[in-house]
Design a protein around this motif. Structure first.
Motif, PDB file in Angstrom:
ATOM      1  N   THR A  26       0.847  -1.186   0.000  1.00 56.44           N
ATOM      2  CA  THR A  26       0.000   0.000   0.000  1.00 56.44           C
ATOM      3  C   THR A  26       0.883   1.238   0.000  1.00 56.44           C
ATOM      4  O   THR A  26       2.088   1.166   0.268  1.00 56.44           O
ATOM      5  CB  THR A  26      -0.902   0.037   1.242  1.00 56.44           C
ATOM      6  N   ALA A  27       0.279   2.384  -0.255  1.00 54.96           N
ATOM      7  CA  ALA A  27       1.032   3.643  -0.239  1.00 54.96           C
ATOM      8  C   ALA A  27       1.631   3.888   1.141  1.00 54.96           C
ATOM      9  O   ALA A  27       2.786   4.318   1.257  1.00 54.96           O
ATOM     10  CB  ALA A  27       0.126   4.807  -0.639  1.00 54.96           C
ATOM     11  N   ALA A  28       0.883   3.592   2.199  1.00 56.59           N
ATOM     12  CA  ALA A  28       1.387   3.809   3.559  1.00 56.59           C
ATOM     13  C   ALA A  28       2.576   2.889   3.859  1.00 56.59           C
ATOM     14  O   ALA A  28       3.568   3.315   4.457  1.00 56.59           O
ATOM     15  CB  ALA A  28       0.270   3.592   4.579  1.00 56.59           C
ATOM     16  N   THR A  29       2.493   1.636   3.433  1.00 57.91           N
ATOM     17  CA  THR A  29       3.601   0.698   3.644  1.00 57.91           C
ATOM     18  C   THR A  29       4.823   1.128   2.844  1.00 57.91           C
ATOM     19  O   THR A  29       5.946   1.128   3.360  1.00 57.91           O
ATOM     20  CB  THR A  29       3.183  -0.736   3.244  1.00 57.91           C
ATOM     21  N   LEU A  30       4.605   1.510   1.595  1.00 59.35           N
ATOM     22  CA  LEU A  30       5.720   1.958   0.761  1.00 59.35           C
ATOM     23  C   LEU A  30       6.372   3.197   1.370  1.00 59.35           C
ATOM     24  O   LEU A  30       7.597   3.332   1.359  1.00 59.35           O
ATOM     25  CB  LEU A  30       5.217   2.245  -0.649  1.00 59.35           C
TER      26      LEU A  30
ATOM     27  N   GLY B  35      -7.482   3.347  -3.190  1.00 62.12           N
ATOM     28  CA  GLY B  35      -8.048   4.195  -4.229  1.00 62.12           C
ATOM     29  C   GLY B  35      -7.115   5.315  -4.650  1.00 62.12           C
ATOM     30  O   GLY B  35      -7.549   6.420  -4.949  1.00 62.12           O
ATOM     31  N   PHE B  36      -5.814   5.029  -4.696  1.00 62.94           N
ATOM     32  CA  PHE B  36      -4.794   6.027  -5.015  1.00 62.94           C
ATOM     33  C   PHE B  36      -4.020   5.596  -6.249  1.00 62.94           C
ATOM     34  O   PHE B  36      -3.542   4.465  -6.321  1.00 62.94           O
ATOM     35  CB  PHE B  36      -3.849   6.163  -3.818  1.00 62.94           C
ATOM     36  N   VAL B  37      -3.919   6.497  -7.226  1.00 65.81           N
ATOM     37  CA  VAL B  37      -3.128   6.251  -8.425  1.00 65.81           C
ATOM     38  C   VAL B  37      -2.073   7.348  -8.503  1.00 65.81           C
ATOM     39  O   VAL B  37      -2.378   8.525  -8.341  1.00 65.81           O
ATOM     40  CB  VAL B  37      -4.000   6.267  -9.704  1.00 65.81           C
ATOM     41  N   ARG B  38      -0.835   6.950  -8.760  1.00 57.93           N
ATOM     42  CA  ARG B  38       0.302   7.866  -8.742  1.00 57.93           C
ATOM     43  C   ARG B  38       1.061   7.752 -10.056  1.00 57.93           C
ATOM     44  O   ARG B  38       1.482   6.666 -10.442  1.00 57.93           O
ATOM     45  CB  ARG B  38       1.194   7.437  -7.580  1.00 57.93           C
ATOM     46  N   ARG B  39       1.207   8.875 -10.757  1.00 60.30           N
ATOM     47  CA  ARG B  39       1.945   8.918 -12.024  1.00 60.30           C
ATOM     48  C   ARG B  39       3.209   9.738 -11.799  1.00 60.30           C
ATOM     49  O   ARG B  39       3.145  10.871 -11.358  1.00 60.30           O
ATOM     50  CB  ARG B  39       1.106   9.555 -13.113  1.00 60.30           C
ATOM     51  N   SER B  40       4.364   9.173 -12.121  1.00 54.95           N
ATOM     52  CA  SER B  40       5.625   9.904 -12.026  1.00 54.95           C
ATOM     53  C   SER B  40       5.788  10.719 -13.303  1.00 54.95           C
ATOM     54  O   SER B  40       6.241  10.212 -14.326  1.00 54.95           O
ATOM     55  CB  SER B  40       6.808   8.948 -11.851  1.00 54.95           C
ATOM     56  N   VAL B  41       5.377  11.984 -13.253  1.00 59.77           N
ATOM     57  CA  VAL B  41       5.415  12.857 -14.421  1.00 59.77           C
ATOM     58  C   VAL B  41       6.861  13.148 -14.803  1.00 59.77           C
ATOM     59  O   VAL B  41       7.231  13.113 -15.968  1.00 59.77           O
ATOM     60  CB  VAL B  41       4.643  14.168 -14.140  1.00 59.77           C
ATOM     61  N   SER B  42       7.693  13.453 -13.815  1.00 61.89           N
ATOM     62  CA  SER B  42       9.126  13.665 -14.070  1.00 61.89           C
ATOM     63  C   SER B  42       9.893  12.795 -13.086  1.00 61.89           C
ATOM     64  O   SER B  42      10.149  13.193 -11.963  1.00 61.89           O
ATOM     65  CB  SER B  42       9.508  15.137 -13.890  1.00 61.89           C
ATOM     66  N   PRO B  43      10.224  11.575 -13.477  1.00 57.68           N
ATOM     67  CA  PRO B  43      10.928  10.681 -12.564  1.00 57.68           C
ATOM     68  C   PRO B  43      12.189  11.339 -12.012  1.00 57.68           C
ATOM     69  O   PRO B  43      12.803  12.171 -12.671  1.00 57.68           O
ATOM     70  CB  PRO B  43      11.271   9.478 -13.425  1.00 57.68           C
ATOM     71  N   PRO B  44      12.558  10.975 -10.804  1.00 59.46           N
ATOM     72  CA  PRO B  44      13.725  11.595 -10.179  1.00 59.46           C
ATOM     73  C   PRO B  44      15.009  11.292 -10.942  1.00 59.46           C
ATOM     74  O   PRO B  44      15.107  10.287 -11.638  1.00 59.46           O
ATOM     75  CB  PRO B  44      13.761  10.964  -8.787  1.00 59.46           C
ATOM     76  N   HIS B  45      15.942  12.175 -10.796  1.00 58.28           N
ATOM     77  CA  HIS B  45      17.251  12.036 -11.415  1.00 58.28           C
ATOM     78  C   HIS B  45      18.276  12.272 -10.316  1.00 58.28           C
ATOM     79  O   HIS B  45      18.105  13.180  -9.502  1.00 58.28           O
ATOM     80  CB  HIS B  45      17.389  13.063 -12.537  1.00 58.28           C
TER      81      HIS B  45
END
Length: 189
Positions: free
Chosen positions: A51-55, A96-106
């Motif tokens: 889950t998001a909380a676990t992550l 019910g959470f969806v997460r899109r990495s628009v600009s992945p970290p560098h």
């Protein structure tokens, strides 16, 4: 192992690698995160998607943002231009959470952009930030979202932007009636 989601499989492998790099047992990691040994074991074998909380708890002990961890499981290094179709998406179906990495970290940059979507009734509580002092700018594009950060509550409506530095617990809740969609700008301290 779940074969239906290659991101979950790569995430499981990376979580196991991070624990092994530190020489921690599952019991050690469970003690550090407050997540059960069984859940950690199942996540490392890709039997479940965390889950998001676990992550978030795992990111905290590994000193990474969620975007950085998810970026590490992508096959290639981030390019300067990332087309919408190629932006990594991760879903916490349980909340019910969806997460899109628009600009992945560098590795050479301190900021990143994330698109978040919460379904009505979604309620995600993080007991700590993945990196203490993390700067966040939350710009709500659609819907409504209630955000609690260290005992202060905020109701955001479309167009509102909340800026904060995260040191403690946070909570994101979508009261509905529709989805909440927002841009999260994350800046490492």
């Amino acid at each position: 192992m779940r074969d239906d989601d290659p991101v979950d499989a790569r995430l499981a492998t990376r979580l196991a690698e991070l624990r092994a790099e530190r020489g921690w047992s599952l019991d050690d990691l469970a003690e550090r995160t407050g997540v059960s040994r069984s859940t950690l074991s199942r996540a490392e074998r890709a039997e479940i998607s965390p889950t998001a909380a676990t992550l978030n708890r795992l990111c905290h002990v590994y000193g990474r943002t969620m975007s950085r961890l998810l970026g590490e499981v992508e096959a290639a290094a981030p390019a300067p231009l990332l087309r919408a179709a190629d932006q990594p998406v991760w879903e916490d179906r349980a909340s019910g959470f969806v997460r899109r990495s628009v600009s992945p970290p560098h590795p050479g940059l301190r900021g990143e952009l994330v698109e978040g979507r919460l379904t009505p009734g979604a309620d995600i509580a993080y007991d700590r930030p993945p990196v203490p002092g993390l700067e966040q700018h939350i710009w709500l594009l659609e819907g409504r979202v209630e955000i609690t950060a260290e005992d202060a509550g905020y109701l955001l409506e479309a167009g509102d932007c909340l800026r904060l530095r995260v040191w403690g617990a946070t909570r994101f809740r979508c009261p509905g009636p529709g989805d909440a969609r927002y841009v999260l700008a994350v800046v490492l301290p």
